[in-house]
Write a protein that holds these residues in place. Structure first.
Motif, PDB file in Angstrom:
ATOM      1  N   PRO A   1       0.831  -1.357   0.035  1.00 24.48           N
ATOM      2  CA  PRO A   1      -0.099  -0.019   0.055  1.00 24.48           C
ATOM      3  C   PRO A   1       0.898   1.093  -0.069  1.00 24.48           C
ATOM      4  CG  PRO A   1      -0.550  -1.448   1.570  1.00 24.48           C
ATOM      5  CD  PRO A   1       0.451  -1.958   0.876  1.00 24.48           C
ATOM      6  N   TRP A   2       2.047   1.244   0.701  1.00 19.56           N
ATOM      7  CA  TRP A   2       2.867   2.461   0.959  1.00 19.56           C
ATOM      8  C   TRP A   2       3.432   2.773  -0.743  1.00 19.56           C
ATOM      9  CZ3 TRP A   2       8.132   2.918   0.156  1.00 19.56           C
ATOM     10  CH2 TRP A   2       8.695   4.260   0.610  1.00 19.56           C
ATOM     11  N   ALA A   3       3.794   1.590  -1.229  1.00 17.03           N
ATOM     12  CA  ALA A   3       4.415   1.623  -2.686  1.00 17.03           C
ATOM     13  C   ALA A   3       3.476   2.056  -3.554  1.00 17.03           C
ATOM     14  CB  ALA A   3       5.163   0.220  -2.885  1.00 17.03           C
ATOM     15  N   THR A   4       2.367   1.857  -3.580  1.00 15.66           N
ATOM     16  CA  THR A   4       1.361   2.237  -4.547  1.00 15.66           C
ATOM     17  C   THR A   4       0.901   3.926  -4.393  1.00 15.66           C
ATOM     18  OG1 THR A   4      -0.689   1.885  -2.869  1.00 15.66           O
ATOM     19  CG2 THR A   4       0.013   0.305  -4.541  1.00 15.66           C
ATOM     20  N   ILE A   5       1.346   4.384  -3.099  1.00 12.49           N
ATOM     21  CA  ILE A   5       0.968   5.866  -3.105  1.00 12.49           C
ATOM     22  C   ILE A   5       2.287   6.532  -3.008  1.00 12.49           C
ATOM     23  CG2 ILE A   5      -1.426   5.672  -2.151  1.00 12.49           C
ATOM     24  CD1 ILE A   5       0.107   6.295   0.746  1.00 12.49           C
TER      25      ILE A   5
ATOM     26  N   ARG B   1       5.857  14.409   2.416  1.00 10.71           N
ATOM     27  CA  ARG B   1       6.966  13.812   2.005  1.00 10.71           C
ATOM     28  C   ARG B   1       8.022  13.381   3.012  1.00 10.71           C
ATOM     29  NH1 ARG B   1      10.546  17.285  -2.264  1.00 10.71           N
ATOM     30  NH2 ARG B   1       8.291  17.085  -3.198  1.00 10.71           N
ATOM     31  N   LEU B   2       8.436  14.079   3.812  1.00  9.78           N
ATOM     32  CA  LEU B   2       9.526  13.417   4.874  1.00  9.78           C
ATOM     33  C   LEU B   2       8.740  12.422   5.881  1.00  9.78           C
ATOM     34  CD1 LEU B   2      11.700  16.564   5.785  1.00  9.78           C
ATOM     35  CD2 LEU B   2      12.291  14.591   4.399  1.00  9.78           C
ATOM     36  N   PHE B   3       7.534  12.803   6.174  1.00  9.80           N
ATOM     37  CA  PHE B   3       6.785  12.007   7.169  1.00  9.80           C
ATOM     38  C   PHE B   3       6.389  10.619   6.454  1.00  9.80           C
ATOM     39  CE2 PHE B   3       2.566  10.072   8.322  1.00  9.80           C
ATOM     40  CZ  PHE B   3       2.998   9.932   9.754  1.00  9.80           C
ATOM     41  N   GLY B   4       6.116  10.261   5.173  1.00  8.13           N
ATOM     42  CA  GLY B   4       5.997   9.384   4.423  1.00  8.13           C
ATOM     43  C   GLY B   4       7.121   8.454   4.396  1.00  8.13           C
ATOM     44  N   PHE B   5       8.434   9.201   4.222  1.00  5.03           N
ATOM     45  CA  PHE B   5       9.659   8.324   4.186  1.00  5.03           C
ATOM     46  C   PHE B   5      10.147   7.998   5.444  1.00  5.03           C
ATOM     47  CE2 PHE B   5      14.378   8.858   4.577  1.00  5.03           C
ATOM     48  CZ  PHE B   5      14.737   8.005   3.320  1.00  5.03           C
ATOM     49  N   PHE B   6      10.277   8.696   6.310  1.00  2.91           N
ATOM     50  CA  PHE B   6      10.589   8.466   7.816  1.00  2.91           C
ATOM     51  C   PHE B   6       9.701   7.369   8.274  1.00  2.91           C
ATOM     52  CE2 PHE B   6      13.037  11.985   7.682  1.00  2.91           C
ATOM     53  CZ  PHE B   6      14.334  11.520   7.733  1.00  2.91           C
TER      54      PHE B   6
ATOM     55  N   MET C   1       8.340   5.005   6.714  1.00  3.10           N
ATOM     56  CA  MET C   1       8.540   3.511   6.233  1.00  3.10           C
ATOM     57  C   MET C   1      10.027   3.260   6.796  1.00  3.10           C
ATOM     58  SD  MET C   1       7.749   0.906   4.563  1.00  3.10           S
ATOM     59  CE  MET C   1       5.835   1.534   4.472  1.00  3.10           C
ATOM     60  N   ILE C   2      10.808   4.201   6.910  1.00  2.00           N
ATOM     61  CA  ILE C   2      12.248   3.789   7.469  1.00  2.00           C
ATOM     62  C   ILE C   2      11.891   3.318   8.886  1.00  2.00           C
ATOM     63  CG2 ILE C   2      14.446   4.734   8.403  1.00  2.00           C
ATOM     64  CD1 ILE C   2      14.314   4.621   5.374  1.00  2.00           C
ATOM     65  N   VAL C   3      11.297   3.706   9.746  1.00  2.00           N
ATOM     66  CA  VAL C   3      10.712   3.368  11.192  1.00  2.00           C
ATOM     67  C   VAL C   3      10.068   1.850  10.996  1.00  2.00           C
ATOM     68  CG1 VAL C   3       9.260   3.478  12.906  1.00  2.00           C
ATOM     69  CG2 VAL C   3      10.375   5.404  12.295  1.00  2.00           C
ATOM     70  N   PHE C   4       9.355   1.548   9.883  1.00  2.00           N
ATOM     71  CA  PHE C   4       8.776   0.340   9.833  1.00  2.00           C
ATOM     72  C   PHE C   4       9.741  -0.743   9.246  1.00  2.00           C
ATOM     73  CE2 PHE C   4       6.590  -2.761   6.942  1.00  2.00           C
ATOM     74  CZ  PHE C   4       6.023  -3.385   7.708  1.00  2.00           C
ATOM     75  N   LEU C   5      10.566  -0.248   8.392  1.00  2.00           N
ATOM     76  CA  LEU C   5      11.801  -1.345   7.954  1.00  2.00           C
ATOM     77  C   LEU C   5      12.910  -1.601   8.906  1.00  2.00           C
ATOM     78  CD1 LEU C   5      12.253  -0.120   4.235  1.00  2.00           C
ATOM     79  CD2 LEU C   5      11.073  -2.039   4.993  1.00  2.00           C
ATOM     80  N   GLY C   6      13.118  -0.541   9.737  1.00  2.00           N
ATOM     81  CA  GLY C   6      13.923  -0.744  10.856  1.00  2.00           C
ATOM     82  C   GLY C   6      13.316  -1.643  11.888  1.00  2.00           C
ATOM     83  N   ILE C   7      12.177  -1.632  12.137  1.00  2.00           N
ATOM     84  CA  ILE C   7      11.493  -2.604  13.135  1.00  2.00           C
ATOM     85  C   ILE C   7      11.585  -4.001  12.721  1.00  2.00           C
ATOM     86  CG2 ILE C   7       9.265  -3.212  14.293  1.00  2.00           C
ATOM     87  CD1 ILE C   7       8.479  -0.183  14.678  1.00  2.00           C
ATOM     88  N   LEU C   8      11.406  -4.116  11.387  1.00  2.00           N
ATOM     89  CA  LEU C   8      11.239  -5.357  10.631  1.00  2.00           C
ATOM     90  C   LEU C   8      12.840  -5.890  10.656  1.00  2.00           C
ATOM     91  CD1 LEU C   8       9.882  -7.384   8.691  1.00  2.00           C
ATOM     92  CD2 LEU C   8      10.558  -6.081   6.988  1.00  2.00           C
ATOM     93  N   LEU C   9      13.736  -5.005  10.292  1.00  2.00           N
ATOM     94  CA  LEU C   9      15.382  -5.402  10.465  1.00  2.00           C
ATOM     95  C   LEU C   9      15.334  -5.674  11.946  1.00  2.00           C
ATOM     96  CD1 LEU C   9      17.727  -5.740   9.211  1.00  2.00           C
ATOM     97  CD2 LEU C   9      18.245  -3.417   9.624  1.00  2.00           C
ATOM     98  N   LEU C  10      15.112  -5.160  13.060  1.00  2.00           N
ATOM     99  CA  LEU C  10      15.672  -5.486  14.316  1.00  2.00           C
ATOM    100  C   LEU C  10      14.703  -6.714  14.870  1.00  2.00           C
ATOM    101  CD1 LEU C  10      14.895  -2.173  16.267  1.00  2.00           C
ATOM    102  CD2 LEU C  10      17.059  -3.596  15.884  1.00  2.00           C
ATOM    103  N   GLY C  11      13.279  -7.124  14.132  1.00  2.00           N
ATOM    104  CA  GLY C  11      12.912  -8.473  14.428  1.00  2.00           C
ATOM    105  C   GLY C  11      13.701  -9.695  13.610  1.00  2.00           C
TER     106      GLY C  11
END
Length: 124
Positions: free
Chosen positions: A79-83, A94-99, A101-111
């Motif tokens: 869904p994020w990639a579609t928008i 712009r910055l909110f949407g970028f950060f 996803m960075i937080v989401f991917l960071g949590i995924l990487l930590l897991g």
């Protein structure tokens, strides 16, 4: 108000028909000639040599759960990639949407690192 949802209903009916019609057609039109060999259990070309109710190692279940967990988390990227273009075009988010996803991917990487360090991905 409900006429707005009519295209959704048509889409659901079309999807159901698209799934069920080939199944029903195969059941009705397909040959049905069972014999002893067709009805016997099949296990990768060999006769079954153990009971089907044996206990599995817990690592199978752990790996399956981890796959489902990480697969579902990756599904949240779509869904994020579609928008993404809309996010990039809008200066205020712009910055909110970028950060976000960075937080989401960071949590995924930590897991992922946690699971790796615990040895859940090691297969002995």
């Amino acid at each position: 108000m409900l006429e707005v949802y009519f295209p959704v209903l048509v889409f659901i009916l079309f999807a159901a028909a698209f799934g069920f019609i080939p199944i029903i057609a195969g059941w009705v039109l397909g040959p049905n000639k069972p014999d002893a060999e067709k009805l016997s259990p099949f296990e990768c070309g060999f006769e079954p040599f153990e009971d089907a109710r044996i206990k599995f190692d817990v690592r199978y279940y752990l790996l399956a759960i981890l796959f489902i967990l990480f697969d579902l988390e990756i599904a949240f990227l779509f869904p994020w990639a579609t928008i993404l273009r809309e996010i990039a075009a809008n200066e205020s988010i712009r910055l909110f949407g970028f950060f976000e996803m960075i937080v989401f991917l960071g949590i995924l990487l930590l897991g992922y690192i946690y699971v790796w360090k615990k040895g859940a991905l090691d297969w002995e």
